[in-house]
Design a protein around this motif. Structure first.
Motif, PDB file in Angstrom:
ATOM      1  N   VAL A 204       9.265   7.306  -4.717  1.00 12.50           N
ATOM      2  CA  VAL A 204       9.238   5.884  -5.070  1.00 12.50           C
ATOM      3  C   VAL A 204       8.261   5.148  -4.157  1.00 12.50           C
ATOM      4  O   VAL A 204       7.420   4.379  -4.615  1.00 12.50           O
ATOM      5  N   VAL A 205       8.365   5.390  -2.870  1.00  7.49           N
ATOM      6  CA  VAL A 205       7.490   4.736  -1.900  1.00  7.49           C
ATOM      7  C   VAL A 205       6.034   5.082  -2.194  1.00  7.49           C
ATOM      8  O   VAL A 205       5.172   4.191  -2.206  1.00  7.49           O
ATOM      9  N   ASN A 206       5.759   6.337  -2.449  1.00 14.03           N
ATOM     10  CA  ASN A 206       4.378   6.752  -2.724  1.00 14.03           C
ATOM     11  C   ASN A 206       3.828   6.091  -3.976  1.00 14.03           C
ATOM     12  O   ASN A 206       2.666   5.674  -4.007  1.00 14.03           O
ATOM     13  N   ARG A 207       4.638   5.968  -5.027  1.00 15.69           N
ATOM     14  CA  ARG A 207       4.160   5.311  -6.245  1.00 15.69           C
ATOM     15  C   ARG A 207       3.849   3.839  -5.992  1.00 15.69           C
ATOM     16  O   ARG A 207       2.844   3.310  -6.461  1.00 15.69           O
ATOM     17  N   ILE A 208       4.709   3.173  -5.252  1.00 20.86           N
ATOM     18  CA  ILE A 208       4.478   1.754  -4.955  1.00 20.86           C
ATOM     19  C   ILE A 208       3.238   1.586  -4.073  1.00 20.86           C
ATOM     20  O   ILE A 208       2.385   0.746  -4.344  1.00 20.86           O
ATOM     21  N   LEU A 209       3.111   2.400  -3.028  1.00 18.10           N
ATOM     22  CA  LEU A 209       1.944   2.297  -2.148  1.00 18.10           C
ATOM     23  C   LEU A 209       0.651   2.646  -2.883  1.00 18.10           C
ATOM     24  O   LEU A 209      -0.390   2.021  -2.647  1.00 18.10           O
TER      25      LEU A 209
ATOM     26  N   VAL B 255      -0.326  -0.472  -4.864  1.00 25.92           N
ATOM     27  CA  VAL B 255      -0.858  -1.509  -3.982  1.00 25.92           C
ATOM     28  C   VAL B 255      -2.260  -1.110  -3.506  1.00 25.92           C
ATOM     29  O   VAL B 255      -3.179  -1.929  -3.477  1.00 25.92           O
ATOM     30  N   SER B 256      -2.420   0.152  -3.171  1.00 25.34           N
ATOM     31  CA  SER B 256      -3.714   0.659  -2.728  1.00 25.34           C
ATOM     32  C   SER B 256      -4.797   0.437  -3.778  1.00 25.34           C
ATOM     33  O   SER B 256      -5.906  -0.001  -3.465  1.00 25.34           O
ATOM     34  N   ILE B 257      -4.472   0.698  -5.025  1.00 27.47           N
ATOM     35  CA  ILE B 257      -5.431   0.513  -6.120  1.00 27.47           C
ATOM     36  C   ILE B 257      -5.762  -0.972  -6.286  1.00 27.47           C
ATOM     37  O   ILE B 257      -6.932  -1.346  -6.412  1.00 27.47           O
ATOM     38  N   ARG B 258      -4.751  -1.827  -6.275  1.00 24.27           N
ATOM     39  CA  ARG B 258      -4.978  -3.265  -6.501  1.00 24.27           C
ATOM     40  C   ARG B 258      -5.771  -3.921  -5.382  1.00 24.27           C
ATOM     41  O   ARG B 258      -6.539  -4.846  -5.623  1.00 24.27           O
ATOM     42  N   LEU B 259      -5.568  -3.483  -4.150  1.00 28.48           N
ATOM     43  CA  LEU B 259      -6.207  -4.135  -3.010  1.00 28.48           C
ATOM     44  C   LEU B 259      -7.338  -3.309  -2.393  1.00 28.48           C
ATOM     45  O   LEU B 259      -7.947  -3.740  -1.411  1.00 28.48           O
TER      46      LEU B 259
ATOM     47  N   VAL C 221       0.196 -10.773  -0.683  1.00 32.78           N
ATOM     48  CA  VAL C 221       1.557 -11.131  -1.097  1.00 32.78           C
ATOM     49  C   VAL C 221       1.719 -10.966  -2.602  1.00 32.78           C
ATOM     50  O   VAL C 221       2.696 -10.373  -3.076  1.00 32.78           O
ATOM     51  N   THR C 222       0.759 -11.466  -3.373  1.00 32.05           N
ATOM     52  CA  THR C 222       0.846 -11.376  -4.835  1.00 32.05           C
ATOM     53  C   THR C 222       0.799  -9.935  -5.306  1.00 32.05           C
ATOM     54  O   THR C 222       1.599  -9.533  -6.163  1.00 32.05           O
ATOM     55  N   ALA C 223      -0.108  -9.140  -4.755  1.00 27.24           N
ATOM     56  CA  ALA C 223      -0.206  -7.732  -5.169  1.00 27.24           C
ATOM     57  C   ALA C 223       1.086  -6.985  -4.849  1.00 27.24           C
ATOM     58  O   ALA C 223       1.608  -6.246  -5.690  1.00 27.24           O
ATOM     59  N   CYS C 224       1.611  -7.168  -3.646  1.00 26.90           N
ATOM     60  CA  CYS C 224       2.855  -6.483  -3.258  1.00 26.90           C
ATOM     61  C   CYS C 224       4.018  -6.929  -4.134  1.00 26.90           C
ATOM     62  O   CYS C 224       4.809  -6.104  -4.597  1.00 26.90           O
ATOM     63  N   LYS C 225       4.128  -8.220  -4.387  1.00 24.71           N
ATOM     64  CA  LYS C 225       5.200  -8.742  -5.241  1.00 24.71           C
ATOM     65  C   LYS C 225       5.090  -8.177  -6.649  1.00 24.71           C
ATOM     66  O   LYS C 225       6.079  -7.687  -7.208  1.00 24.71           O
ATOM     67  N   ASP C 226       3.892  -8.214  -7.217  1.00 23.99           N
ATOM     68  CA  ASP C 226       3.702  -7.736  -8.586  1.00 23.99           C
ATOM     69  C   ASP C 226       4.009  -6.246  -8.715  1.00 23.99           C
ATOM     70  O   ASP C 226       4.677  -5.824  -9.665  1.00 23.99           O
ATOM     71  N   VAL C 227       3.538  -5.451  -7.765  1.00 22.68           N
ATOM     72  CA  VAL C 227       3.786  -4.005  -7.810  1.00 22.68           C
ATOM     73  C   VAL C 227       5.272  -3.719  -7.652  1.00 22.68           C
ATOM     74  O   VAL C 227       5.854  -2.947  -8.422  1.00 22.68           O
TER      75      VAL C 227
END
Length: 186
Positions: free
Chosen positions: A166-171, A174-178, A111-117
């Protein structure tokens, strides 16, 4: 995991928790014992849960009741559950309360990673986004990340995505953080 009834949860919430995050298959007897109500009350609550969760089927067999549908329908059920959870928030800081509740189901880390990204991206693009849209985006991103983390893969891309870039940049972020690998379909 079996979710229990307590003073802050409704029977409906416990049923949806168990169908989405718990044992996945749960019998009328289990629910009746868990919730201290009759099987006819359980039947009515299961009908309400199915309506709330949307286009996914609630199937009953000798083993019990379970959600039945493809990965896209299942993800939509999670998103609808998230939206319902938002309506159950009662504090003055509804958004924080909602994120806390989501953390109980999907993990605080996701949740935190998705929110922050998402919020990091939106800082530079805030002009086109309403609060409701942010809630919907965040809910979808959390569900997608949660399901990918559990190695559940969608077979087709949602049709309402306007900008793949946009979707690819966000994903990617998230991929990097998690440390989760999203496939090309995601």
């Amino acid at each position: 995991t079996t979710f229990q009834l307590n003073s802050s949860k409704s029977r409906l919430q416990v049923i949806m928790e168990n169908l989405l995050f718990g044992e996945k298959i749960i019998s009328y007897n289990q629910l009746s014992e868990l919730l201290f109500v009759s099987k006819s009350s359980i039947s009515k609550d299961l009908e309400k849960a199915q309506k709330l969760l949307g286009d996914i089927d609630l199937t009953s067999s000798a083993k019990g009741s379970y959600l039945d549908g493809d990965e896209n329908k299942l993800r939509e059920a999670y998103i609808r559950f998230n939206q319902w959870l938002f309506t159950q928030c009662t504090s003055n800081n509804t958004y924080s309360e909602w994120l806390g509740k989501l953390g109980e189901y999907y993990s605080e880390k996701i949740v935190t990673a998705c929110k922050d990204v998402l919020f990091s991206y939106l800082k530079g693009h805030w002009d086109f986004v309403s609060e409701v849209y942010v809630q919907s985006l965040l809910s979808s991103l959390i569900v997608q990340t949660y399901r990918m983390n559990r190695e559940e893969i969608a077979e087709c891309k949602p049709s309402d995505i306007e900008s793949d870039d946009v979707v690819n940049r966000i994903l990617d972020e998230v991929s990097i953080r998690l440390n989760i690998v999203f496939n090309e379909i995601e």
